[in-house]
Scaffold this motif. Structure first.
Motif, PDB file in Angstrom:
ATOM      1  N   HIS A  60       1.035  -1.290  -0.036  1.00  5.76           N
ATOM      2  CA  HIS A  60       0.106   0.017   0.024  1.00  5.76           C
ATOM      3  C   HIS A  60       0.751   1.240  -0.015  1.00  5.76           C
ATOM      4  N   TYR A  75      -3.880   5.398  -1.749  1.00  2.68           N
ATOM      5  CA  TYR A  75      -4.385   4.504  -0.912  1.00  2.68           C
ATOM      6  C   TYR A  75      -4.821   5.094   0.491  1.00  2.68           C
ATOM      7  N   GLN A  96      -8.903   1.241   3.879  1.00  2.00           N
ATOM      8  CA  GLN A  96      -8.249   0.306   2.996  1.00  2.00           C
ATOM      9  C   GLN A  96      -8.707   0.206   1.497  1.00  2.00           C
ATOM     10  N   ASN A 118      -8.195   1.668  -2.661  1.00  2.00           N
ATOM     11  CA  ASN A 118      -7.319   2.546  -3.498  1.00  2.00           C
ATOM     12  C   ASN A 118      -8.565   3.226  -4.293  1.00  2.00           C
ATOM     13  N   CYS A 161      -8.983  -0.852  -8.245  1.00  9.19           N
ATOM     14  CA  CYS A 161      -8.912   0.920  -7.578  1.00  9.19           C
ATOM     15  C   CYS A 161     -10.597   0.985  -7.853  1.00  9.19           C
TER      16      CYS A 161
END
Length: 946
Positions: free
Chosen positions: A695, A708, A713, A715, A916
């Motif tokens: 990360h 991040y 938690q 992206n 993401c």
């Protein structure tokens, strides 16, 4: 390791190394105490300080008056080849002459396909030896050593593509270190000879440089030849002594002969020493050699009429082949077509996103047809995507249809040669599905050969494809020699002499026979079969070979007596009495590894895996399932060689013994390349974990921001679509005096009517040190106050100035670290200089940290203080492969799309996919304000906020 053990004051570095650092900078480095470590491109023992004087002394009439920091006392390579089984030992001895600890690197090249069997090193009287263990056991030992605070490191090999072996240690003043590496390989006959290559790169003049190659062949030696060595510099130095069954090649240049020129301090020993040889062959049925319960059958008949061949050339002409690759492929193909015989039939399939054929059926290789095919190939203009699946199926269809219609000589050989430089991008993309399609359609009389050009190609896929269909894969490195590599490979399969070859050993006492059935035998090559037998139950071993030649069906028979070799091997101290056992193990393990990659079920794969593992342990060799543990005489396990199961084969892939990372230098996450950590067998030394944290905040490509958020938690990613020349504020923190800005550059021309932009320059400013660092795709410039110095991407270097450490990893990464806590990593992306669209660019990686002030801002900096994000209502999007969701952030409700971006830290070529949620419209609603608010006028301007 303490700072003074890691770095060398820059003015000690000799001009002979050729670093691109202005000499007028050197006094400044010395005066202000800035410490630098530089490692040149092909340099093994660092740091280097060449100050040589010559004087007459001793029998050799020559001596080195050495005031080097590190002296290469000896560099010795010894190879013994017994019946094509080669054992090589590389040994070096190094002495630290300086009053301070020095880093010493042992870095050698070994051939692809070689198995490492032993490694040891002695550091100032302490000896570390190796043992091979199951991978899980080795990893457990590694973890235990780390938990106990012991020096430990991870060493990796890349399956069968082992090329580079590297380890580094720190030695005290006056101390000595000796490295010794053993590896073994089998010599394969190609184009009528065996080739033994030794990569000699001592990196500097050696007081004693000795290379010895002993060749022992019971069949007798037909010739031994050493081609021109190192551009003719050592004309006459290699000495060849040849007898009926034994030869010795000796290469022992004096220090004067090693010099590039009479006044040079650089060594001319930098390249390959190649030994070519072949053996006598009197029996058409080959030679059957038996010893110590193992047998080896060598089969290489000559003086036979060639079998006609039906050959389909399948050539990738997608956009990635543009330029030198295509030019040299065309050049090679014209020569190859000229080599076709009139009895051969052929056609050409070329493909990008579409598939075309020069002829829809096979035609005879007449002068007229060959000339027409050459004209067709010359007109090819690469463009578009890559449809490998349809291209192969088209070639298979042409051959299958010709065979079904009775248009092929029943005694001919059918071949497909695929030439490609990339993965499929059009049509069927799933590699396993392409394999299945090919396997289902190809007939048993067709062999598929694959040639992978360059580093982007998925070579592991090509190997599976060919291994499953009676062929082999071969890597062709994309450079100025592409044409000759293509032609050389074709020559290996251009003359089929036999087909349907079967080896039989009709006795119940014969077991564990390696592959004994082969679709084809090509002139100039050799088939090798090995197995076990019970000596007490046999007085002689019989081998029977059946095959089809151009004119007839053959049945060949040979016999071997049990004691034929014993007397011969016992009389020669260089002969290896275990060569039959080693050769059998080598063939069996390689064969099982190929079968494992093609195993149809998980149960079958587990069974094969178990066999490979046991053989690796029994024969003490590092394979993809074993690890090599290094321990000292006291039994303290220190490091291990770990061989992963995949072969990503990006850049000459290889067995890596990686670089060290010492406390107080670079954080572990910064250097997450496949090159792992290595132990430092020095009291008190430690090694940091090499695995990168997954990360970080990243900016890559066009430019794609990947943010991040640790608390949620997640992206979150967005693009910035702007113009070349604009400077974006990435991190702006006036309170702590830190900024990071990036300047955009444009692609060479628009792609799909849009001009892509990338970061071509990054600027770092640390106000408290008055230090600026400008990183471009060409250079790294450091300046503080009125002083400045420039480093090159061609160097490996570390520079420390007060609280700031700058580390350059050659052609890969620049890392900027402040106070050992805050770090930024910049990755260099190189593209081919003549690429019609793409340009070199930079990527930047920043881990989330609380070391900035609460008011830090910028496109990345604002997220060091994580906003609250709520993602909900996930659903199918317009693109069914990309789900959508709603996201609430900073008082905005946004529609976001699930997608993938790239992290290139572990794989600079292909990258690693990072899932993401994508925010559209240049991050609107996720970033504060509009993206244009982040433009700054100069590379070192702080962001002005309203």
């Amino acid at each position: 390791m303490k700072r003074l053990t890691c770095f060398l004051i820059l003015f000690f570095v000799s001009e002979a190394l050729g670093f691109e650092i202005p000499t007028n900078d050197l006094p400044e480095f010395a005066e202000y105490g800035d410490l630098v470590e530089l490692t040149p491109r092909k340099f093994q023992f660092v740091p280097e300080n060449r100050r040589y004087q010559r004087s007459v002394s001793g029998e050799s009439g020559e001596r080195l008056e050495d005031v080097d920091q590190v002296t290469l006392h000896s560099y010795k390579v010894r190879s013994t080849i017994t019946s094509r089984t080669a054992n090589t030992v590389i040994q070096t001895k190094v002495v630290n002459n300086s009053p301070q600890p020095q880093s010493v690197v042992f870095d050698v090249q070994i051939p692809k396909g070689a198995f490492i069997s032993n490694f040891s090193m002695t550091v100032d009287g302490t000896t570390f030896t190796s043992s091979v263990k199951e991978k899980s056991v080795g990893r457990a030992l590694y973890s235990q050593a780390r938990a106990k605070g012991k020096t430990a490191g991870l060493v990796r090999s890349r399956a069968l593509d082992m090329e580079d072996f590297k380890t580094e240690v720190n030695i005290l003043p006056g101390a000595k270190v000796q490295f010794e590496l053993h590896y073994q390989e089998v010599k394969w006959r190609k184009l009528g000879s065996y080739e033994h290559r030794l990569h000699l790169q001592p990196g500097r003049l050696a007081k004693h440089l000795e290379v010895d190659v002993w060749i022992i062949e019971p069949q007798g030696l037909r010739f031994v030849h050493v081609p021109d060595t190192f551009d003719g510099h050592f004309d006459g130095v290699p000495v060849i002594s040849k007898g009926p069954q034994k030869a010795h090649v000796s290469f022992k240049p004096t220090v004067a002969q090693q010099r590039k020129c009479s006044n040079c301090l650089e060594t001319a020993v930098d390249g390959e020493l190649v030994v070519l040889y072949d053996v006598n062959r009197e029996e058409k049925a080959g030679e059957l050699e038996v010893f110590n319960g193992y047998f080896v059958h060598f089969f290489a008949p000559d003086n036979m009429d060639p079998i006609p061949k039906n050959i389909l050339f399948v050539i990738d002409v997608s956009g990635s082949m543009w330029g030198i690759k295509m030019k040299q492929t065309v050049e090679a193909m014209k020569t190859i077509l000229d080599d076709l015989r009139t009895e051969d039939q052929f056609s050409v399939v070329d493909f990008n996103h579409n598939v075309r054929t020069w002829r829809n059926d096979l035609v005879s290789a007449t002068t007229t047809q060959v000339a027409d095919a050459k004209k067709y190939i010359e007109k090819i203009q690469p463009s578009g995507g890559t449809n490998i699946n349809e291209a192969l199926l088209r070639a298979i269809f042409i051959l299958n249809e010709a065979n079904n219609l009775g248009l092929l000589d029943p005694n001919s050989v059918s071949l497909i040669i695929l030439v490609s430089d990339g993965d499929p991008t059009v049509g069927e993309l799933k590699l396993s599905k392409i394999q299945k399609n090919v396997k289902q359609n190809i007939q048993d009389n067709i062999s598929l050969f694959s040639l992978g050009i360059g580093f982007d190609v998925d070579y592991d896929f090509l190997k599976r494809l060919s291994n499953e269909n009676r062929g082999i894969a071969h890597r062709i490195y994309g450079n100025q020699d592409t044409s000759s590599q293509l032609k050389k490979f074709y020559n290996q399969v251009s003359t089929p002499l036999l087909r349907n070859i079967q080896f039989n050993y009709p006795h119940t006492s014969v077991t564990d026979v390696t592959q004994n059935s082969f679709p084809n035998y090509f002139g100039g090559s050799e088939i090798v079969v090995a197995g076990k037998f019970h000596p007490e139950k046999l007085e002689q071993l019989q081998g029977i070979i059946t095959a089809t030649s151009a004119n007839t069906e053959l049945v060949l028979e040979t016999l071997a007596e049990m004691d034929d070799l014993e007397d011969f091997l016992s009389k020669d101290k260089h002969a290896d009495p275990d060569f039959t056992k080693k050769l059998w193990a080598y063939l069996t393990i390689n064969q099982l590894l190929a079968e494992r990659s093609l195993a149809p079920t998980a149960a079958a794969k587990r069974k094969i895996t178990k066999t490979i593992l046991q053989m690796s342990l029994d024969h003490h060799i590092v394979t993809p399932l074993t690890s090599m543990v290094i321990e000292n005489e006291a039994g303290d396990e220190r490091m291990l060689a770990d061989s992963p199961p995949q072969d990503h084969s990006c850049c000459s892939g290889a067995l890596y013994y990686g670089s060290k990372v010492a406390p107080g230098s670079i954080p572990s996450w910064v250097n997450p390349s496949p090159t792992p950590m290595i132990p430092l067998p020095v009291k008190g030394a430690q090694v940091l974990e090499s695995t990168p944290p997954p990360h970080v905040m990243r900016v890559e490509n066009d430019p794609h921001f990947i943010i991040y958020l640790p608390k949620s938690q997640e992206n979150i990613c967005f693009n910035i679509d702007s113009e070349p020349g604009k400077i974006l504020s990435l991190v702006s923190d006036p309170e702590s005096g830190i900024l990071v800005n990036g300047q955009l550059i444009g692609a060479k021309k628009p792609k799909n009517e849009k001009l892509s932009t990338y970061f071509g320059k990054l600027g770092f400013y640390f106000q408290s040190e008055d230090m600026k660092i400008e990183i471009s795709t060409e250079t790294i410039t450091l300046s503080w106050g009125s002083r400045a110095s420039t480093l090159s991407w061609a160097d490996t270097a570390r520079v420390i100035n007060q609280r700031v450490l700058v580390s350059v990893k050659k052609e890969k990464t620049v890392t900027v670290t402040l106070d050992k806590e805050m770090s930024f990593s910049v990755l260099l992306h190189r593209v081919w200089k003549k690429h019609p669209i793409n340009v070199d660019f930079l990527g930047i990686y920043i881990p989330p940290t609380n070391k900035f002030s609460p008011n830090v801002h910028g496109l990345i900096g604002q997220f060091m203080n994580e906003p609250k994000v709520h993602i909900f209502n996930e659903r199918l999007g317009k693109d069914l492969k990309k789900p959508e969701a709603s996201m609430e952030v900073k008082g905005h409700k946004l529609i976001v799309t699930r997608g993938l971006q790239k992290d290139y830290r572990t794989d600079i070529v292909f990258g690693t996919d990072v899932p993401c949620w994508f925010v559209h419209d240049s991050g609107k609603g996720f970033i504060d304000g509009h993206y244009k608010d982040y433009f700054v006028p100069q590379l070192y301007s702080f962001l002005k906020r309203a």
